[in-house]
Design a protein around this motif. Structure first.
Motif, mmCIF file in Angstrom:
data_model
loop_
_atom_site.group_PDB
_atom_site.id
_atom_site.type_symbol
_atom_site.label_atom_id
_atom_site.label_comp_id
_atom_site.label_asym_id
_atom_site.label_seq_id
_atom_site.Cartn_x
_atom_site.Cartn_y
_atom_site.Cartn_z
ATOM 1 N N LEU A 1 -5.612 4.283 -2.560
ATOM 2 C CA LEU A 1 -6.878 3.927 -3.174
ATOM 3 C C LEU A 1 -7.133 4.716 -4.454
ATOM 4 O O LEU A 1 -7.932 4.286 -5.298
ATOM 5 C CB LEU A 1 -8.028 4.152 -2.190
ATOM 6 N N SER B 1 -6.998 -2.223 3.093
ATOM 7 C CA SER B 1 -7.987 -1.582 2.222
ATOM 8 C C SER B 1 -9.383 -1.772 2.803
ATOM 9 O O SER B 1 -9.599 -2.658 3.633
ATOM 10 C CB SER B 1 -7.922 -2.178 0.820
ATOM 11 N N TYR C 1 -13.228 -4.565 -0.959
ATOM 12 C CA TYR C 1 -12.243 -4.009 -1.895
ATOM 13 C C TYR C 1 -12.275 -4.726 -3.244
ATOM 14 O O TYR C 1 -11.788 -4.199 -4.229
ATOM 15 C CB TYR C 1 -10.862 -4.139 -1.253
ATOM 16 N N SER C 2 -12.879 -5.925 -3.273
ATOM 17 C CA SER C 2 -12.949 -6.680 -4.515
ATOM 18 C C SER C 2 -14.350 -7.204 -4.804
ATOM 19 O O SER C 2 -14.831 -7.110 -5.927
ATOM 20 C CB SER C 2 -11.963 -7.859 -4.480
ATOM 21 N N THR D 1 0.834 -1.207 0.000
ATOM 22 C CA THR D 1 0.000 0.000 0.000
ATOM 23 C C THR D 1 0.871 1.259 0.000
ATOM 24 O O THR D 1 1.090 1.863 -1.046
ATOM 25 C CB THR D 1 -0.940 0.000 1.224
ATOM 26 N N TYR E 1 -14.150 1.868 -4.358
ATOM 27 C CA TYR E 1 -13.680 1.063 -3.228
ATOM 28 C C TYR E 1 -14.446 1.388 -1.953
ATOM 29 O O TYR E 1 -14.618 0.527 -1.094
ATOM 30 C CB TYR E 1 -12.178 1.278 -3.019
ATOM 31 N N GLY F 1 -11.258 -9.071 0.019
ATOM 32 C CA GLY F 1 -10.459 -7.883 -0.241
ATOM 33 C C GLY F 1 -9.017 -8.102 0.150
ATOM 34 O O GLY F 1 -8.519 -9.230 0.143
ATOM 35 N N THR G 1 -18.477 -1.151 -0.386
ATOM 36 C CA THR G 1 -18.759 -1.465 1.014
ATOM 37 C C THR G 1 -20.052 -0.814 1.464
ATOM 38 O O THR G 1 -20.876 -1.427 2.159
ATOM 39 C CB THR G 1 -17.597 -1.000 1.911
#
Length: 354
Positions: free
Chosen positions: A87, A156, A160-161, A30, A188, A152, A192
């Motif tokens: 991000l 993050s 996230y995915s 990250t 992102y 994810g 959620t």
């Protein structure tokens, strides 16, 4: 496989990501990427001004998401502004004219079948995320749908995915590099929040329609009732297709947004996105899909027939590979997941309820 159980406020769930994790590895995946981008000159005055406007917007639009990010930063001992910048790396590279697509993916949804409505995704990403990829169950006061099961990466936000919630709504994203961005919801955070607030595709689509979007990427959604949607998150306004079987890879296909797609030269994911889309277009409408059939499709390689494509990717060219494959069953309330190339056959079934 280990599944994280995260409960409490959004901040508390972010903080709890760090339990038993390798903070140095999270930093490399990250903040380390941010430091490299900074050294490459990505963060010029225009980029910093955009990030400042984005921060102001997201703090007002999604305080829970920003609280989760603050908890993640605190837990791993990282800079929260650096995580926020991480991000937005794809967005900032788009604004500069496009760069390598580290994040790829192929995703689709069906409205019915022997296992009910499903959302399916191959996650194509840098191998650096293999060690920090996690599935987590989320519950807390901001999760109005009761609970979420999210795939994810540590460091993050939750979905996230991809993910699904206790109401039976599932979603997954794909990355699309685009020429047009503005201040608005970054997907992102959006993913959620949809799972936390929306119990159906109709509710999610209504939310998506009334908010501004930063631009870039797509969403694939399905719910327990059999409603489905494909959403192209254009900065000029989302383009939404609903009903039946839907699919997307890493370019826009709607008349309104197709020309906004950037095509980085020499990029493996960008160059094979049309082939993957064509493969899904040829194969998905031909049959009724079960979980078992979905797993088989996501393991497709270029030599698997006349309409085949690298749905399952092994890192040729730029190191971007399929690091997981997930099949969410809205009726069964869980997911089948392979945390490697799906052709390996090592699948685990997880329930939304622990």
């Amino acid at each position: 496989m280990t599944v994280l159980s995260l409960s409490g406020t959004a901040h508390a769930r972010g903080l709890a990501q760090a339990n038993g994790a390798d903070a140095a590895q999270i930093r490399r995946a990250t903040v380390g990427r941010v430091e490299l981008a900074r050294a490459d000159g990505l963060f010029d005055s225009a980029a910093l001004a955009y990030l400042a406007a984005q921060r102001d917007f997201m703090q007002a639009a999604d305080p829970a998401g920003m609280a989760e990010l603050a908890g993640i930063a605190e837990g791993f001992g990282l800079s929260e502004p650096d995580l926020f910048q991480h991000l937005h790396l794809g967005t900032l590279r788009d604004i500069k004219g496009g760069a390598a697509m580290i994040d790829g993916c192929s995703a689709w949804a069906v409205a019915s079948g022997p296992d009910g409505p499903m959302v399916v995704k191959n996650r194509d990403f840098s191998g650096q995320h293999l060690g920090i990829q996690r599935v987590a169950r989320h519950a807390g006061p901001d999760v109005k749908t009761g609970a979420m099961l999210c795939l994810g990466s540590l460091g993050s936000p939750g979905a996230y995915s991809s993910g699904m919630n206790a109401a039976g709504l599932a979603l997954a994203d794909t990355q699309v590099p685009v020429a047009t961005h503005r201040v608005g919801w970054l997907r992102y955070f959006l993913m959620t929040r949809i799972l936390a607030d929306c119990g159906s595709v109709a509710q999610a689509v209504a939310f998506i329609k009334r908010i501004p979007h930063a631009g870039g990427g797509t969403l694939i959604l399905a719910d327990r009732s059999g409603d489905t949607a494909a959403v192209e998150l254009g900065a000029a306004g989302p383009q939404i297709t609903t009903g039946g079987t839907v699919w997307r890879t890493n370019h826009y296909v709607s008349d309104a947004l197709a020309a906004d797609t950037l095509k980085p030269k020499g990029d493996v994911i960008a160059s094979n996105s049309p082939d993957r889309f064509a493969c899904l277009s040829a194969r998905l409408p031909k049959q009724v899909w079960s979980v078992t059939d979905a797993k088989r499709l996501m393991a497709t390689h270029p030599d698997d027939g006349p309409d085949a494509a690298p749905i399952c990717q092994h890192g040729e060219g730029d190191g971007t590979m399929t690091i997981s494959s997930a099949v969410y069953s809205c009726k069964l309330g869980g997911m089948d997941i392979c945390t490697a190339n799906p052709c390996s056959g090592n699948w685990t079934r997880l329930s939304l309820v622990a």
